[in-house]
Design a protein around this motif. Sequence first.
Motif, PDB file in Angstrom:
ATOM      1  N   ARG A  35       0.852  -1.188   0.000  1.00  0.00           N
ATOM      2  CA  ARG A  35       0.000   0.000   0.000  1.00  0.00           C
ATOM      3  C   ARG A  35       0.884   1.232   0.000  1.00  0.00           C
ATOM      4  O   ARG A  35       1.953   1.247   0.608  1.00  0.00           O
ATOM      5  CB  ARG A  35      -0.905   0.000   1.228  1.00  0.00           C
ATOM      6  N   SER A  36       0.433   2.274  -0.662  1.00  0.00           N
ATOM      7  CA  SER A  36       1.250   3.493  -0.767  1.00  0.00           C
ATOM      8  C   SER A  36       1.535   4.105   0.601  1.00  0.00           C
ATOM      9  O   SER A  36       2.644   4.590   0.845  1.00  0.00           O
ATOM     10  CB  SER A  36       0.577   4.512  -1.689  1.00  0.00           C
ATOM     11  N   ASP A  37       0.578   4.083   1.514  1.00  0.00           N
ATOM     12  CA  ASP A  37       0.810   4.617   2.866  1.00  0.00           C
ATOM     13  C   ASP A  37       1.954   3.883   3.560  1.00  0.00           C
ATOM     14  O   ASP A  37       2.791   4.498   4.224  1.00  0.00           O
ATOM     15  CB  ASP A  37      -0.448   4.511   3.726  1.00  0.00           C
ATOM     16  N   ASP A  38       1.976   2.557   3.413  1.00  0.00           N
ATOM     17  CA  ASP A  38       3.033   1.771   4.044  1.00  0.00           C
ATOM     18  C   ASP A  38       4.394   2.074   3.417  1.00  0.00           C
ATOM     19  O   ASP A  38       5.406   2.150   4.113  1.00  0.00           O
ATOM     20  CB  ASP A  38       2.733   0.275   3.933  1.00  0.00           C
ATOM     21  N   LEU A  39       4.440   2.247   2.094  1.00  0.00           N
ATOM     22  CA  LEU A  39       5.695   2.573   1.421  1.00  0.00           C
ATOM     23  C   LEU A  39       6.209   3.948   1.829  1.00  0.00           C
ATOM     24  O   LEU A  39       7.422   4.139   2.021  1.00  0.00           O
ATOM     25  CB  LEU A  39       5.520   2.490  -0.094  1.00  0.00           C
ATOM     26  N   LEU A  40       5.310   4.907   1.970  1.00  0.00           N
ATOM     27  CA  LEU A  40       5.717   6.242   2.416  1.00  0.00           C
ATOM     28  C   LEU A  40       6.272   6.203   3.834  1.00  0.00           C
ATOM     29  O   LEU A  40       7.266   6.864   4.147  1.00  0.00           O
ATOM     30  CB  LEU A  40       4.550   7.220   2.319  1.00  0.00           C
ATOM     31  N   GLN A  41       5.649   5.425   4.694  1.00  0.00           N
ATOM     32  CA  GLN A  41       6.129   5.288   6.070  1.00  0.00           C
ATOM     33  C   GLN A  41       7.500   4.606   6.084  1.00  0.00           C
ATOM     34  O   GLN A  41       8.398   5.009   6.829  1.00  0.00           O
ATOM     35  CB  GLN A  41       5.120   4.493   6.893  1.00  0.00           C
ATOM     36  N   LEU A  42       7.689   3.591   5.243  1.00  0.00           N
ATOM     37  CA  LEU A  42       8.975   2.913   5.151  1.00  0.00           C
ATOM     38  C   LEU A  42      10.055   3.869   4.650  1.00  0.00           C
ATOM     39  O   LEU A  42      11.169   3.908   5.186  1.00  0.00           O
ATOM     40  CB  LEU A  42       8.874   1.697   4.230  1.00  0.00           C
ATOM     41  N   ALA A  43       9.750   4.657   3.621  1.00  0.00           N
ATOM     42  CA  ALA A  43      10.712   5.621   3.083  1.00  0.00           C
ATOM     43  C   ALA A  43      11.115   6.637   4.149  1.00  0.00           C
ATOM     44  O   ALA A  43      12.296   6.996   4.265  1.00  0.00           O
ATOM     45  CB  ALA A  43      10.126   6.327   1.870  1.00  0.00           C
ATOM     46  N   SER A  44      10.158   7.080   4.945  1.00  0.00           N
ATOM     47  CA  SER A  44      10.444   8.020   6.021  1.00  0.00           C
ATOM     48  C   SER A  44      11.359   7.396   7.065  1.00  0.00           C
ATOM     49  O   SER A  44      12.305   8.031   7.547  1.00  0.00           O
ATOM     50  CB  SER A  44       9.133   8.483   6.658  1.00  0.00           C
ATOM     51  N   ILE A  55      13.500   4.879   6.605  1.00  0.00           N
ATOM     52  CA  ILE A  55      14.828   4.712   6.007  1.00  0.00           C
ATOM     53  C   ILE A  55      15.571   6.039   5.993  1.00  0.00           C
ATOM     54  O   ILE A  55      16.760   6.105   6.305  1.00  0.00           O
ATOM     55  CB  ILE A  55      14.708   4.116   4.588  1.00  0.00           C
ATOM     56  N   ASP A  56      14.861   7.113   5.638  1.00  0.00           N
ATOM     57  CA  ASP A  56      15.475   8.437   5.625  1.00  0.00           C
ATOM     58  C   ASP A  56      15.953   8.827   7.022  1.00  0.00           C
ATOM     59  O   ASP A  56      17.059   9.345   7.201  1.00  0.00           O
ATOM     60  CB  ASP A  56      14.481   9.470   5.088  1.00  0.00           C
ATOM     61  N   GLU A  57      15.132   8.546   8.021  1.00  0.00           N
ATOM     62  CA  GLU A  57      15.487   8.874   9.405  1.00  0.00           C
ATOM     63  C   GLU A  57      16.726   8.093   9.853  1.00  0.00           C
ATOM     64  O   GLU A  57      17.645   8.646  10.460  1.00  0.00           O
ATOM     65  CB  GLU A  57      14.310   8.557  10.329  1.00  0.00           C
ATOM     66  N   ILE A  58      16.768   6.823   9.513  1.00  0.00           N
ATOM     67  CA  ILE A  58      17.907   5.982   9.901  1.00  0.00           C
ATOM     68  C   ILE A  58      19.177   6.429   9.173  1.00  0.00           C
ATOM     69  O   ILE A  58      20.247   6.505   9.770  1.00  0.00           O
ATOM     70  CB  ILE A  58      17.609   4.498   9.617  1.00  0.00           C
ATOM     71  N   SER A  59      19.054   6.742   7.886  1.00  0.00           N
ATOM     72  CA  SER A  59      20.242   7.087   7.095  1.00  0.00           C
ATOM     73  C   SER A  59      20.820   8.452   7.458  1.00  0.00           C
ATOM     74  O   SER A  59      21.978   8.717   7.179  1.00  0.00           O
ATOM     75  CB  SER A  59      19.922   7.029   5.607  1.00  0.00           C
ATOM     76  N   THR A  60      20.031   9.319   8.086  1.00  0.00           N
ATOM     77  CA  THR A  60      20.540  10.644   8.454  1.00  0.00           C
ATOM     78  C   THR A  60      21.100  10.685   9.869  1.00  0.00           C
ATOM     79  O   THR A  60      21.659  11.700  10.271  1.00  0.00           O
ATOM     80  CB  THR A  60      19.447  11.719   8.313  1.00  0.00           C
ATOM     81  N   GLN A  61      20.967   9.604  10.618  1.00  0.00           N
ATOM     82  CA  GLN A  61      21.520   9.559  11.969  1.00  0.00           C
ATOM     83  C   GLN A  61      23.028   9.377  11.895  1.00  0.00           C
ATOM     84  O   GLN A  61      23.523   8.627  11.052  1.00  0.00           O
ATOM     85  CB  GLN A  61      20.898   8.411  12.769  1.00  0.00           C
TER      86      GLN A  61
END
Length: 93
Positions: free
Chosen positions: A67-76, A78-84
Amino acid sequence: MEIEVTHPFHPWRGQRFVLATRKRNWGEDRVMYFDAQGRLRSLPAAWTDIDPPDVRTQAAAGRAAFRSDDLLQLASLIDEISTQPSRGPRRVK
Protein backbone atom coordinates in the motif's frame (compact mmCIF):
# COMPACT_ATOMS: atom_id res chain seq x y z
CA MET A 1 -20.96 -14.92 13.47
CA GLU A 2 -18.58 -17.07 11.45
CA ILE A 3 -15.15 -16.05 10.24
CA GLU A 4 -13.13 -17.56 7.41
CA VAL A 5 -9.35 -17.89 7.36
CA THR A 6 -8.22 -15.96 4.27
CA HIS A 7 -4.42 -15.77 4.66
CA PRO A 8 -3.03 -17.23 1.42
CA PHE A 9 -0.37 -19.41 3.12
CA HIS A 10 -2.22 -20.49 6.26
CA PRO A 11 -2.94 -24.25 6.37
CA TRP A 12 -6.51 -23.53 7.50
CA ARG A 13 -7.26 -21.19 4.57
CA GLY A 14 -10.90 -21.51 3.60
CA GLN A 15 -11.98 -23.05 6.91
CA ARG A 16 -14.75 -21.31 8.83
CA PHE A 17 -15.01 -20.93 12.60
CA VAL A 18 -17.56 -19.42 14.97
CA LEU A 19 -16.23 -16.15 16.36
CA ALA A 20 -15.99 -16.14 20.16
CA THR A 21 -14.58 -12.62 20.59
CA ARG A 22 -12.27 -10.05 19.06
CA LYS A 23 -9.70 -8.13 21.08
CA ARG A 24 -6.26 -6.61 21.10
CA ASN A 25 -3.88 -9.29 22.32
CA TRP A 26 -0.09 -9.58 22.05
CA GLY A 27 -0.04 -6.09 20.52
CA GLU A 28 -2.31 -6.85 17.60
CA ASP A 29 -5.98 -7.13 16.66
CA ARG A 30 -6.93 -10.81 17.06
CA VAL A 31 -10.04 -12.94 16.68
CA MET A 32 -10.76 -15.73 19.17
CA TYR A 33 -12.62 -18.89 18.21
CA PHE A 34 -13.06 -22.47 19.42
CA ASP A 35 -11.45 -25.23 17.35
CA ALA A 36 -13.00 -28.66 16.67
CA GLN A 37 -11.65 -29.96 20.02
CA GLY A 38 -13.23 -27.06 21.93
CA ARG A 39 -9.95 -25.25 22.63
CA LEU A 40 -9.90 -21.46 22.46
CA ARG A 41 -7.62 -20.36 19.62
CA SER A 42 -6.73 -17.02 18.08
CA LEU A 43 -5.56 -15.60 14.77
CA PRO A 44 -4.64 -12.09 13.65
CA ALA A 45 -7.87 -10.46 12.48
CA ALA A 46 -6.12 -9.48 9.23
CA TRP A 47 -5.83 -13.18 8.35
CA THR A 48 -9.63 -13.55 8.31
CA ASP A 49 -12.63 -12.06 6.55
CA ILE A 50 -13.93 -10.33 9.69
CA ASP A 51 -13.38 -6.86 8.17
CA PRO A 52 -14.60 -5.78 4.76
CA PRO A 53 -11.86 -5.90 2.10
CA ASP A 54 -9.57 -2.87 1.90
CA VAL A 55 -10.68 -0.63 -0.99
CA ARG A 56 -7.11 -0.13 -2.21
CA THR A 57 -6.48 -3.88 -2.22
CA GLN A 58 -9.64 -4.44 -4.24
CA ALA A 59 -8.73 -1.70 -6.72
CA ALA A 60 -5.21 -3.13 -7.15
CA ALA A 61 -6.70 -6.53 -8.05
CA GLY A 62 -3.48 -8.32 -7.08
CA ARG A 63 -1.21 -5.97 -9.03
CA ALA A 64 0.21 -4.08 -6.03
CA ALA A 65 2.20 -5.87 -3.34
CA PHE A 66 2.31 -2.85 -1.01
CA ARG A 67 0.00 0.00 0.00
CA SER A 68 1.25 3.49 -0.77
CA ASP A 69 0.81 4.62 2.87
CA ASP A 70 3.03 1.77 4.04
CA LEU A 71 5.69 2.57 1.42
CA LEU A 72 5.72 6.24 2.42
CA GLN A 73 6.13 5.29 6.07
CA LEU A 74 8.98 2.91 5.15
CA ALA A 75 10.71 5.62 3.08
CA SER A 76 10.44 8.02 6.02
CA LEU A 77 11.94 5.45 8.39
CA ILE A 78 14.83 4.71 6.01
CA ASP A 79 15.48 8.44 5.62
CA GLU A 80 15.49 8.87 9.41
CA ILE A 81 17.91 5.98 9.90
CA SER A 82 20.24 7.09 7.09
CA THR A 83 20.54 10.64 8.45
CA GLN A 84 21.52 9.56 11.97
CA PRO A 85 25.23 9.87 12.75
CA SER A 86 27.10 6.58 12.73
CA ARG A 87 28.32 5.36 16.10
CA GLY A 88 30.85 3.01 14.58
CA PRO A 89 30.82 -0.78 14.79
CA ARG A 90 28.90 -2.36 17.62
CA ARG A 91 30.50 -5.07 19.69
CA VAL A 92 28.53 -8.01 20.99
CA LYS A 93 29.73 -9.71 24.14
